[in-house]
Write a protein that holds these residues in place. Structure first.
Motif, PDB file in Angstrom:
ATOM      1  N   ILE A 243       0.872  -1.290  -0.044  1.00 26.80           N
ATOM      2  CA  ILE A 243       0.089   0.120   0.147  1.00 26.80           C
ATOM      3  C   ILE A 243       0.991   1.170   0.034  1.00 26.80           C
ATOM      4  CG2 ILE A 243      -1.671   1.375   1.408  1.00 26.80           C
ATOM      5  CD1 ILE A 243      -2.769  -1.214   2.360  1.00 26.80           C
ATOM      6  N   GLU A 244       1.940   1.144   0.942  1.00 27.51           N
ATOM      7  CA  GLU A 244       2.838   2.593   0.963  1.00 27.51           C
ATOM      8  C   GLU A 244       3.992   2.405  -0.044  1.00 27.51           C
ATOM      9  OE1 GLU A 244       1.790   4.920   2.690  1.00 27.51           O
ATOM     10  OE2 GLU A 244       0.235   3.621   3.804  1.00 27.51           O
ATOM     11  N   VAL A 245       3.899   1.481  -0.901  1.00 25.99           N
ATOM     12  CA  VAL A 245       4.958   1.308  -1.995  1.00 25.99           C
ATOM     13  C   VAL A 245       6.526   1.356  -1.363  1.00 25.99           C
ATOM     14  CG1 VAL A 245       5.648   2.216  -4.226  1.00 25.99           C
ATOM     15  CG2 VAL A 245       3.418   2.853  -3.409  1.00 25.99           C
ATOM     16  N   GLY A 246       6.335   0.662  -0.226  1.00 29.63           N
ATOM     17  CA  GLY A 246       7.914   0.509   0.316  1.00 29.63           C
ATOM     18  C   GLY A 246       8.261   1.707   1.176  1.00 29.63           C
ATOM     19  N   ASP A 247       7.444   2.518   1.275  1.00 33.05           N
ATOM     20  CA  ASP A 247       7.841   3.672   2.365  1.00 33.05           C
ATOM     21  C   ASP A 247       8.054   3.536   3.793  1.00 33.05           C
ATOM     22  OD1 ASP A 247       8.114   6.102   3.654  1.00 33.05           O
ATOM     23  OD2 ASP A 247       6.872   7.238   2.336  1.00 33.05           O
ATOM     24  N   VAL A 248       8.981   3.174   4.176  1.00 34.68           N
ATOM     25  CA  VAL A 248       9.197   2.704   5.684  1.00 34.68           C
ATOM     26  C   VAL A 248       8.682   3.807   6.437  1.00 34.68           C
ATOM     27  CG1 VAL A 248      10.926   2.053   7.356  1.00 34.68           C
ATOM     28  CG2 VAL A 248      11.269   1.597   4.840  1.00 34.68           C
ATOM     29  N   THR A 249       8.568   4.789   6.376  1.00 31.56           N
ATOM     30  CA  THR A 249       8.251   6.107   7.405  1.00 31.56           C
ATOM     31  C   THR A 249       6.693   5.755   7.440  1.00 31.56           C
ATOM     32  OG1 THR A 249       9.861   7.545   6.773  1.00 31.56           O
ATOM     33  CG2 THR A 249       7.923   8.468   7.958  1.00 31.56           C
ATOM     34  N   SER A 250       5.876   5.690   6.274  1.00 31.28           N
ATOM     35  CA  SER A 250       4.648   5.556   6.423  1.00 31.28           C
ATOM     36  C   SER A 250       4.032   4.409   6.915  1.00 31.28           C
ATOM     37  CB  SER A 250       3.895   5.592   4.925  1.00 31.28           C
ATOM     38  OG  SER A 250       4.295   6.871   4.363  1.00 31.28           O
ATOM     39  N   LEU A 287      11.718   0.867  17.713  1.00 32.59           N
ATOM     40  CA  LEU A 287      10.797   0.763  16.606  1.00 32.59           C
ATOM     41  C   LEU A 287      10.596   1.928  15.864  1.00 32.59           C
ATOM     42  CD1 LEU A 287       9.000  -1.287  14.914  1.00 32.59           C
ATOM     43  CD2 LEU A 287       7.124  -0.338  16.592  1.00 32.59           C
ATOM     44  N   ASN A 288      10.533   3.224  16.444  1.00 31.81           N
ATOM     45  CA  ASN A 288      10.419   4.513  15.861  1.00 31.81           C
ATOM     46  C   ASN A 288      11.870   4.722  15.077  1.00 31.81           C
ATOM     47  OD1 ASN A 288       9.130   6.962  15.308  1.00 31.81           O
ATOM     48  ND2 ASN A 288      10.156   7.837  16.844  1.00 31.81           N
ATOM     49  N   GLN A 289      13.007   4.383  15.467  1.00 33.20           N
ATOM     50  CA  GLN A 289      14.317   4.875  14.730  1.00 33.20           C
ATOM     51  C   GLN A 289      14.658   3.566  13.615  1.00 33.20           C
ATOM     52  OE1 GLN A 289      17.407   5.300  17.476  1.00 33.20           O
ATOM     53  NE2 GLN A 289      16.145   5.910  19.325  1.00 33.20           N
ATOM     54  N   ALA A 290      13.665   2.606  13.303  1.00 37.92           N
ATOM     55  CA  ALA A 290      14.144   1.783  12.410  1.00 37.92           C
ATOM     56  C   ALA A 290      14.143   2.408  10.987  1.00 37.92           C
ATOM     57  CB  ALA A 290      12.664   0.685  12.259  1.00 37.92           C
ATOM     58  N   VAL A 291      15.185   1.912  10.278  1.00 39.27           N
ATOM     59  CA  VAL A 291      15.504   2.533   8.861  1.00 39.27           C
ATOM     60  C   VAL A 291      15.274   1.884   7.768  1.00 39.27           C
ATOM     61  CG1 VAL A 291      16.940   4.372  10.072  1.00 39.27           C
ATOM     62  CG2 VAL A 291      18.017   2.013   9.058  1.00 39.27           C
ATOM     63  N   SER A 292      14.875   0.535   7.776  1.00 35.92           N
ATOM     64  CA  SER A 292      14.759  -0.499   6.971  1.00 35.92           C
ATOM     65  C   SER A 292      13.432  -1.160   7.138  1.00 35.92           C
ATOM     66  CB  SER A 292      15.830  -1.267   6.731  1.00 35.92           C
ATOM     67  OG  SER A 292      16.147  -2.244   7.620  1.00 35.92           O
ATOM     68  N   PHE A 293      12.792  -1.867   6.294  1.00 38.40           N
ATOM     69  CA  PHE A 293      11.823  -2.856   6.345  1.00 38.40           C
ATOM     70  C   PHE A 293      11.917  -3.729   6.989  1.00 38.40           C
ATOM     71  CE2 PHE A 293       8.767  -6.079   5.004  1.00 38.40           C
ATOM     72  CZ  PHE A 293       7.403  -5.278   5.134  1.00 38.40           C
ATOM     73  N   GLN A 294      12.958  -4.380   6.622  1.00 39.60           N
ATOM     74  CA  GLN A 294      13.682  -5.634   7.419  1.00 39.60           C
ATOM     75  C   GLN A 294      13.732  -5.316   9.108  1.00 39.60           C
ATOM     76  OE1 GLN A 294      17.010  -7.548   6.174  1.00 39.60           O
ATOM     77  NE2 GLN A 294      16.778  -9.442   7.117  1.00 39.60           N
ATOM     78  N   GLU A 295      14.337  -4.335   9.240  1.00 38.62           N
ATOM     79  CA  GLU A 295      14.727  -3.787  10.770  1.00 38.62           C
ATOM     80  C   GLU A 295      13.440  -3.558  11.348  1.00 38.62           C
ATOM     81  OE1 GLU A 295      17.052  -0.579  13.244  1.00 38.62           O
ATOM     82  OE2 GLU A 295      17.016  -0.198  11.074  1.00 38.62           O
ATOM     83  N   LEU A 296      12.180  -2.857  10.838  1.00 35.30           N
ATOM     84  CA  LEU A 296      11.067  -2.554  11.188  1.00 35.30           C
ATOM     85  C   LEU A 296      10.295  -4.057  11.529  1.00 35.30           C
ATOM     86  CD1 LEU A 296       8.780  -0.633  11.766  1.00 35.30           C
ATOM     87  CD2 LEU A 296       8.212  -0.975   9.412  1.00 35.30           C
ATOM     88  N   SER A 297      10.373  -4.877  10.493  1.00 32.98           N
ATOM     89  CA  SER A 297       9.735  -6.412  10.835  1.00 32.98           C
ATOM     90  C   SER A 297      10.288  -7.060  12.028  1.00 32.98           C
ATOM     91  CB  SER A 297       9.830  -7.125   9.549  1.00 32.98           C
ATOM     92  OG  SER A 297       9.420  -6.331   8.420  1.00 32.98           O
ATOM     93  N   ILE A 298      11.607  -6.873  12.281  1.00 32.72           N
ATOM     94  CA  ILE A 298      12.035  -7.545  13.211  1.00 32.72           C
ATOM     95  C   ILE A 298      11.415  -7.290  14.654  1.00 32.72           C
ATOM     96  CG2 ILE A 298      14.178  -8.194  14.712  1.00 32.72           C
ATOM     97  CD1 ILE A 298      15.414  -8.752  11.821  1.00 32.72           C
TER      98      ILE A 298
END
Length: 425
Positions: A243-250, A287-298
């Protein structure tokens, strides 16, 4: 250099395994500057790596199957197989080699030979042995001497490390490790999501927000069902990524919102310690500091798992691990047909012992607690959904609506229908 292959007579493993072996041996050879040769079970050279550094290739006797060199290599390969570990030996010229047998599916496929290398120092005896073993023309003397003197000299301890490293390279290439395979699978999953992102972006497709999936995740965490929660989170993250086309911030903004709701639920359902509160704050900040999708997922998975487990054990504050696990099992499986016996079997304990311990620790019987869990779930469904009473009873774990109504009235003092009238939102 040819690609690493096995003899035609050998039942070859998957191309992926062969590629991993080749890649591992090449890495070993490049980083150590030690040539590696693979011999098949007949003693024939099948594959060579770092061939330009291999001193043996100067001489014809090395490739003669009847020579003393070939016999020495064959016996060393056999011994390496019998030992099941790297075998360090000295060849007839006085140079050192390392043999590591390749065994696949219980069948010997051949042997890796690392070397030759010089251990300790270039001794006069090595030069003497080289010339005595080979019919060397006088014009080749300077070239051979210069090559020997350019070879790296290894200390005995370093040779031992080389042997361990080569053995580990071979073993790691052919041994399946579930933990690393799982991580690699996650990486491939993220790669697949990335490819889908690009496709959706090109096609300018829009997707509705997965509210149903989000609600299922929240309900699953509230039930203390950790495994289901993590599975739903993975699906939700995948859809949010599209949905967010890979935009990690969104994506992160939406995930933080969900985790905030769940943290509040955990606080309402259980008495959080100062340590748990600080842990949630720290996890949310990470979680708020995550910079990549993989890091966010973990990080999101870790936080969801912690919240789910806290909620699952919130009705019990004792020290018995058996009761904690029993409660977790009930919270995760109350919708299914479970009983004292099935939970006891799951915990590998005696049903009678579990029954006594449960009553002693919880102040109620196993059945009463199970029914209480199911009734509490039914109250949420009655207040927050419009589904009929039959579905409420089924989704709460009761097979019979009549029995459900009977238990409900006994515990709440009113019928499910009347409860809905008073509490429906």
């Amino acid at each position: 250099m040819d690609h690493f292959t096995l003899p035609p007579a050998f039942k070859s493993p998957s191309p992926e395994i062969l590629h991993k072996i080749e890649e591992a041996i090449q890495s070993f050879s490049v980083i150590t500057d030690v040539p590696v040769t693979f011999f098949n079970t007949n003693g024939e050279i099948q594959w060579e790596c770092h061939r330009q550094s291999k001193f043996c290739n100067f001489f014809d006797v090395y490739k003669d199957p009847r020579s003393v060199c070939s016999k020495n290599l064959a016996s060393s390969a056999k011994l390496a197989t019998q030992l099941g570990e790297p075998y360090v030996f000295v060849c007839k010229a006085g140079l050192v080699k390392i043999a590591v047998s390749l065994i696949l599916n219980g069948q010997v496929a051949g042997c890796f030979m690392a070397g030759p290398i010089i251990m300790g120092g270039l001794k006069e005896s090595i030069i003497t042995n080289v010339f005595s073993l080979n019919n060397i023309h006088f014009d080749s003397y300077p070239k051979i001497i210069l090559f020997l003197r350019s070879m790296k000299i290894f200390k005995p301890k370093e040779v031992s490390h080389l042997a361990s490293l080569l053995g580990s390279c071979v073993l790691a290439s052919i041994t399946h490790n579930e933990d690393y395979a799982s991580i690699n699978s996650q990486y491939k999953e993220q790669k697949r999501i990335g490819e889908n992102l690009q496709r959706y972006k090109k096609e300018n497709k829009t997707m509705p927000y997965p509210y149903e999936l989000e609600n299922q995740l929240i309900e699953s965490v509230k039930d203390g069902d950790t495994n289901k929660s993590l599975s739903l989170l993975k699906k939700l993250l995948g859809e949010l990524s599209l949905i967010e086309v890979g935009d990690v911030t969104s994506i992160k903004t939406k995930v933080l919102g969900i985790c905030t709701i769940l943290s509040r639920i955990a606080a309402e359902k259980s008495s959080l310690s100062q340590e748990q509160t600080e842990s949630y704050f720290y996890d949310m900040n990470m979680l708020n500091q995550a910079v990549s999708f993989q890091e966010l997922s973990i990080l999101a998975s870790n936080l969801i798992e912690n919240i789910s487990q806290v909620i699952a054990s919130s009705s019990y504050s004792g020290k018995s691990q058996i009761i904690k696990q029993a409660i977790q099992n009930i919270n995760e499986n109350y919708k299914n047909r479970i009983s004292l016996k099935t939970v006891a079997d799951y915990l590998h304990t005696n049903p009678s012992y579990l029954s006594v311990l449960f009553k002693q620790e919880m102040g109620m019987t196993f059945t009463d607690y199970l029914n209480q869990t199911r009734i509490n779930k039914s109250c949420e469904l009655l207040a927050n959904t419009g589904i009929n009473l039959i579905d409420v009873s089924m989704q709460s774990g009761f097979d019979d609506q009549s029995y459900f109504s009977k238990v409900f009235k006994k515990m709440k003092g009113i019928t499910p229908k009347d409860y809905r009238k008073v509490n429906a939102k």
